[in-house]
Design a protein around this motif. Structure first.
Motif, PDB file in Angstrom:
ATOM      1  N   UNK B  24      32.252  38.566  89.748  1.00 58.97           N
ATOM      2  CA  UNK B  24      31.702  38.507  88.597  1.00 58.97           C
ATOM      3  C   UNK B  24      31.358  40.028  88.363  1.00 58.97           C
ATOM      4  N   UNK B  25      32.246  40.457  86.834  1.00 60.93           N
ATOM      5  CA  UNK B  25      31.823  41.619  86.773  1.00 60.93           C
ATOM      6  C   UNK B  25      30.554  41.341  85.407  1.00 60.93           C
ATOM      7  N   UNK B  26      29.842  40.453  84.377  1.00 56.56           N
ATOM      8  CA  UNK B  26      28.996  40.600  84.121  1.00 56.56           C
ATOM      9  C   UNK B  26      28.241  38.975  83.714  1.00 56.56           C
ATOM     10  N   UNK B  27      27.701  38.554  83.076  1.00 58.36           N
ATOM     11  CA  UNK B  27      26.862  37.751  82.769  1.00 58.36           C
ATOM     12  C   UNK B  27      25.911  37.369  81.821  1.00 58.36           C
ATOM     13  N   UNK B  28      26.211  35.563  81.350  1.00 59.06           N
ATOM     14  CA  UNK B  28      24.861  35.604  80.350  1.00 59.06           C
ATOM     15  C   UNK B  28      23.723  35.048  81.158  1.00 59.06           C
ATOM     16  N   UNK B  37      30.067  36.291  82.720  1.00 59.30           N
ATOM     17  CA  UNK B  37      31.198  36.118  81.181  1.00 59.30           C
ATOM     18  C   UNK B  37      32.734  36.736  81.672  1.00 59.30           C
ATOM     19  N   UNK B  38      33.198  37.683  82.359  1.00 59.15           N
ATOM     20  CA  UNK B  38      34.003  38.491  82.665  1.00 59.15           C
ATOM     21  C   UNK B  38      33.926  38.363  84.580  1.00 59.15           C
TER      22      UNK B  38
END
Lengths: 366, 366
Positions: B24-28, B37-38
């Motif tokens: 995983x590269x990004x979260x919300x 998210x990404x």
């Protein structure tokens, strides 16, 4: 460390432009709003907080306004703290619980007048709880989130900076009291309060459009005081034993378990939700309680509950931890069963990076 | 893009270990929980979602369980949608509003039995609203957040993958229906639903300890289907007109403004909170409404409200936007006043990166 994907849902604040210009490096999300967590580095921010003065965007402390003839009655329903002696101009730290005595939030309440209150909330949608109760009881009260965003000024030079912008009257504000002070023709609530042990103020900025002018005025006025953007600092708040709702306590916990029994007057807080459940707890005391915990070793960041063990028995958990440069140890906040909560009790803590020795500390560090 | 500071307060999910292993590269943050998210890139994730099958950690869709003799009565209080015809085994999309008709959430309700419901929530602490109402009305119902975490399987190959893990019975689940299916001796609710237009399922995983075994089983079974970790994709959901609570609608909006009038039966949903306020809206129609918006130019990411302008007059706002590789334009979701909501109306949109031409689109794209 992963990135944060920004969207409208993670609300910006009236001060976000200033936060970005100051080079914010990381955020958390609090009340569905962006809360800065790092500017220069956690340790640099920590040193600076303890020696100079910082301006904090704490707009995430959203306000719930209660206004109307039933406002004070509803406030007393929300908390086991006895509010009868509270005067306009006072702030009270008020644990709020559900019908089982489980913590829903630990806000600061500001009494503006007999029929008007602000509740400055920690991280849960307390607005929905309060609206639900008011509707169910058909109370004569309006409940809403006003356009009010707290900006904190924290650090040993906070009085000096605030005097330059709001006048020397701010020096005489007592702890957890507030007054109204002018800025650019607007009158704002200014309280002596804040989420650090370094002293300071919180300014309740009404009107989004007034956010950046005040931010800029503080930065300009404090240049020779080494003012800088800051934020609640994990190390400093653990040293000082400042609990964080969602981290160190949740709906699972009673106020008494969180060491907040002194804010609960279950005998006299007539009408408060959860009173029946808390009467027994307040009489017998909790079977587990918040403690300061010292941990040896090189810890990962505390992103989940870490079990506290006595051999094979779990006797508690750690929920916040950081290395303290000043105390040269890992400082932590945990919840420990009464069988193991005495100072100097030796335990082990299980983290994703391994098992480390942990000791129950007599007190928090500052 | 800033980093996200992790803490216990931003809860991990039963699937977080799998999410991290997949890179995983990004979260919300959604319901105070981490939502990826990404994974590879927004566009790679988008292409893959439309051609293969993805496993999504949507544990952030927290459940509120209503159980007891008054559960069905309370459910009807919560939504203007008429629930009388709803049978156990059905999912309903149910706008929920406050006493003013303002949207509090747009969850999916699952009727498990006459006296037991799950409400699978969007991003607000609906638990607190429901608990407040139930307490105020002294209803005979238990309300809690059970240890249930949805895992979505989305994409054109979702049926193939699900059959391999849950058996071919899943193929006959109709849209917005659910059944109970076994995995490793546990029986889980499996619904044909999900936050994409590519088809698929949501598995309501009971028991945190069952999360990773199911995640791993799906990944293992789907190797030749090119299964990969995924997440709700901003581009795809805007193309499909899937609204996001907190982005495209808030407590400021009625369901009718959000295009959800067809889910409101204000004449027959007796006892629902907000009915009085919505009766008038449902009769006269809203004065502004959600629209698909096409925007030309190189847009920044939409992290705040973008005003929609007709010359100097603001006539609406854009709240979600992304570049669509398939439709070779920026796709967006906005709220537009009735004077300007007709298809092909030319507007301008103000973003932090400048002003861009915007056009009201006839429909969403898929």
């Amino acid at each position: 460390m992963a990135m944060i994907s920004q969207s409208r849902r993670l609300r910006r604040t009236p001060f976000s432009d200033g936060v970005e210009a100051a080079g914010v490096k990381a955020y958390t999300v609090y009340n569905r709003m962006l809360l800065p967590t790092v500017f220069r580095s956690p340790v640099e921010d920590y040193r600076h907080l303890k020696t100079a003065v910082q301006v904090w965007d704490v707009a995430v402390e959203r306000q719930v306004e209660l206004r109307g003839p039933d406002a004070s009655r509803l406030m007393q329903m929300l908390t086991p703290r006895d509010l009868r002696g509270m005067m306009p101009g006072q702030c009270y730290y008020v644990p709020m619980v559900d019908e089982t005595g489980g913590m829903l939030n630990d806000p600061v309440a500001l009494k503006l007048s007999e029929d008007r209150w602000w509740v400055s909330i920690a991280d849960s949608d307390l607005l929905l709880w309060i609206k639900g109760l008011a509707y169910g009881y058909r109370l004569d009260v309006l409940i809403d989130e006003p356009d009010v965003s707290p900006l904190a000024v924290q650090g040993p030079l906070a009085d000096d900076l605030m005097e330059r912008v709001f006048g020397d009257g701010v020096r005489s504000i007592k702890f957890f009291r507030f007054g109204w002070f002018d800025f650019n023709g607007h009158s704002f609530v200014v309280a002596r309060s804040g989420y650090s042990k370094q002293g300071g103020f919180e300014i309740y900025v009404e009107g989004t459009q007034n956010g950046m002018p005040l931010w800029n005025a503080l930065m300009e006025a404090g240049k020779d005081l080494d003012v800088y953007a800051g934020c609640p600092n994990l190390i400093e708040r653990i040293e000082g034993g400042l609990l964080s709702y969602g981290n160190d306590m949740t709906r699972e916990n009673t106020p008494h378990e969180c060491g907040l029994g002194r804010f609960c007057s279950t005998q006299t807080a007539i009408g408060c939700v959860g009173r029946d459940a808390l009467l027994r707890v307040s009489k017998e005391g909790p079977v587990k309680e918040i403690r300061a915990i010292r941990i040896e070793g090189e810890l990962p960041s505390c992103d989940r509950v870490w079990p506290l063990m006595d051999g094979d028995n779990q006797v508690g958990q750690v929920t916040s931890a950081a290395y303290s440069p000043d105390f040269e140890t890992n400082v932590a906040i945990g919840m420990v069963r009464m069988t193991h909560w005495d100072p100097a009790t030796d335990l082990d803590v299980i983290t994703p990076a391994g098992i480390f020795p942990a000791i129950v500390n007599e007190t928090f560090w500052i």
